[in-house]
Motif scaffolding. Sequence first.
Motif, PDB file in Angstrom:
ATOM      1  N   VAL A   1       0.827  -1.201   0.000  1.00  0.00           N
ATOM      2  CA  VAL A   1       0.000   0.000   0.000  1.00  0.00           C
ATOM      3  C   VAL A   1       0.865   1.256   0.000  1.00  0.00           C
ATOM      4  O   VAL A   1       1.990   1.249   0.486  1.00  0.00           O
ATOM      5  N   ASP A   2       0.320   2.315  -0.567  1.00  0.00           N
ATOM      6  CA  ASP A   2       0.981   3.618  -0.604  1.00  0.00           C
ATOM      7  C   ASP A   2      -0.012   4.634  -0.054  1.00  0.00           C
ATOM      8  O   ASP A   2      -1.027   4.941  -0.689  1.00  0.00           O
ATOM      9  N   ILE A   3       0.255   5.143   1.165  1.00  0.00           N
ATOM     10  CA  ILE A   3      -0.648   6.084   1.815  1.00  0.00           C
ATOM     11  C   ILE A   3      -0.478   7.464   1.198  1.00  0.00           C
ATOM     12  O   ILE A   3       0.642   7.995   1.152  1.00  0.00           O
ATOM     13  N   GLN A   4      -1.575   8.058   0.718  1.00  0.00           N
ATOM     14  CA  GLN A   4      -1.507   9.357   0.059  1.00  0.00           C
ATOM     15  C   GLN A   4      -2.455  10.354   0.724  1.00  0.00           C
ATOM     16  O   GLN A   4      -3.544   9.978   1.149  1.00  0.00           O
ATOM     17  N   PRO A   5      -2.051  11.634   0.830  1.00  0.00           N
ATOM     18  CA  PRO A   5      -2.921  12.640   1.436  1.00  0.00           C
ATOM     19  C   PRO A   5      -4.056  13.045   0.500  1.00  0.00           C
ATOM     20  O   PRO A   5      -3.817  13.363  -0.672  1.00  0.00           O
ATOM     21  N   VAL A   6      -5.273  13.033   1.022  1.00  0.00           N
ATOM     22  CA  VAL A   6      -6.450  13.430   0.250  1.00  0.00           C
ATOM     23  C   VAL A   6      -7.380  14.224   1.170  1.00  0.00           C
ATOM     24  O   VAL A   6      -7.688  13.762   2.270  1.00  0.00           O
ATOM     25  N   PRO A   7      -7.849  15.408   0.762  1.00  0.00           N
ATOM     26  CA  PRO A   7      -8.797  16.154   1.590  1.00  0.00           C
ATOM     27  C   PRO A   7     -10.062  15.330   1.831  1.00  0.00           C
ATOM     28  O   PRO A   7     -10.462  14.543   0.967  1.00  0.00           O
ATOM     29  N   PHE A   8     -10.681  15.515   2.990  1.00  0.00           N
ATOM     30  CA  PHE A   8     -11.841  14.699   3.346  1.00  0.00           C
ATOM     31  C   PHE A   8     -12.912  14.712   2.261  1.00  0.00           C
ATOM     32  O   PHE A   8     -13.403  13.652   1.848  1.00  0.00           O
ATOM     33  N   GLU A   9     -13.261  15.918   1.788  1.00  0.00           N
ATOM     34  CA  GLU A   9     -14.350  16.022   0.820  1.00  0.00           C
ATOM     35  C   GLU A   9     -13.987  15.416  -0.538  1.00  0.00           C
ATOM     36  O   GLU A   9     -14.869  15.191  -1.377  1.00  0.00           O
ATOM     37  N   ALA A  10     -12.698  15.140  -0.758  1.00  0.00           N
ATOM     38  CA  ALA A  10     -12.258  14.568  -2.037  1.00  0.00           C
ATOM     39  C   ALA A  10     -12.053  13.061  -1.967  1.00  0.00           C
ATOM     40  O   ALA A  10     -11.739  12.430  -2.982  1.00  0.00           O
ATOM     41  N   LEU A  11     -12.237  12.456  -0.796  1.00  0.00           N
ATOM     42  CA  LEU A  11     -11.975  11.024  -0.636  1.00  0.00           C
ATOM     43  C   LEU A  11     -12.839  10.171  -1.564  1.00  0.00           C
ATOM     44  O   LEU A  11     -12.333   9.353  -2.334  1.00  0.00           O
ATOM     45  N   ILE A  12     -14.140  10.331  -1.478  1.00  0.00           N
ATOM     46  CA  ILE A  12     -15.034   9.501  -2.293  1.00  0.00           C
ATOM     47  C   ILE A  12     -14.886   9.801  -3.786  1.00  0.00           C
ATOM     48  O   ILE A  12     -14.790   8.863  -4.596  1.00  0.00           O
ATOM     49  N   PRO A  13     -14.852  11.080  -4.207  1.00  0.00           N
ATOM     50  CA  PRO A  13     -14.601  11.347  -5.634  1.00  0.00           C
ATOM     51  C   PRO A  13     -13.291  10.739  -6.127  1.00  0.00           C
ATOM     52  O   PRO A  13     -13.221  10.240  -7.260  1.00  0.00           O
TER      53      PRO A  13
END
Length: 250
Positions: free
Chosen positions: A67-79
């Motif tokens: 796995v590669d953990i990447q930063p994603v804003p909360f509101e952009a997670l599902i999109p």
Amino acid sequence: MFTKKTIIGAIVASLLGVCAAAAETVYKVGSTTTGNPFTFLDVNTNKIDGMMVDLMNTIAEDQGIKVDIQPVPFEALIPSLQGGKIDIMSAAVTITPVRAEIVDFSIPIFPYTDAVIVPKDDNTEYKTAADFAGKTIGVQGGTAFYDHLQKLGGFKEIKTYTSIADIMRDVELGRIAAGFADEPIMRHRLSKNDAATVKLVATYEPFYIGQVALAVKKGNAELLAKLNAGIEKIKASGKLEGLQSKWGLR
């Protein structure tokens, strides 16, 4: 002495090994940078850390995946999950009927509720969100909390924020009367800040009791099965409780 056949066989085996290594799948995992202690950016390492990161890494080790953990804003997670930018969503995200229509959730990991903060000098014994009718309140955008508050209505204004830290800041500055957000995260933040001028409302009764889970793109049954198997093993072994204790969630 090596024969031509032996040499060719060794070369083929070596090439197959290289191809297999090159073909190994690395799953991109989206996690937020503002959900301490669940997911946050460690400024010392410049990497995402937290309980959900530890959980994901433990599952990956158990299931033999990368796995590669990447930063994603909360509101952009599902999109991001829907668009294929990430393969797994691992953050403080709860299962809801609306979300379950567009992504596939793993089995539940642990329960999760909302909470509300107000200035320390506000001693009103608020019971429910409706008690803030006519006031300007704040909530993180893209959350189940926002959906509930918007449906409830009656507020002067509902301001949305990218991070819980911003919500807490605006309550401190008097820009909003109250902030609704994740109870474990706000409690954790307040426990680390003795100088905070805001507080959790002790009399408040949460309107939301959900279950945090991982998620994958709709229809990715193979990956979902691996995640579920990993979660079940972690629960049975006691490792989940250990991770919760490590991050002050028990």
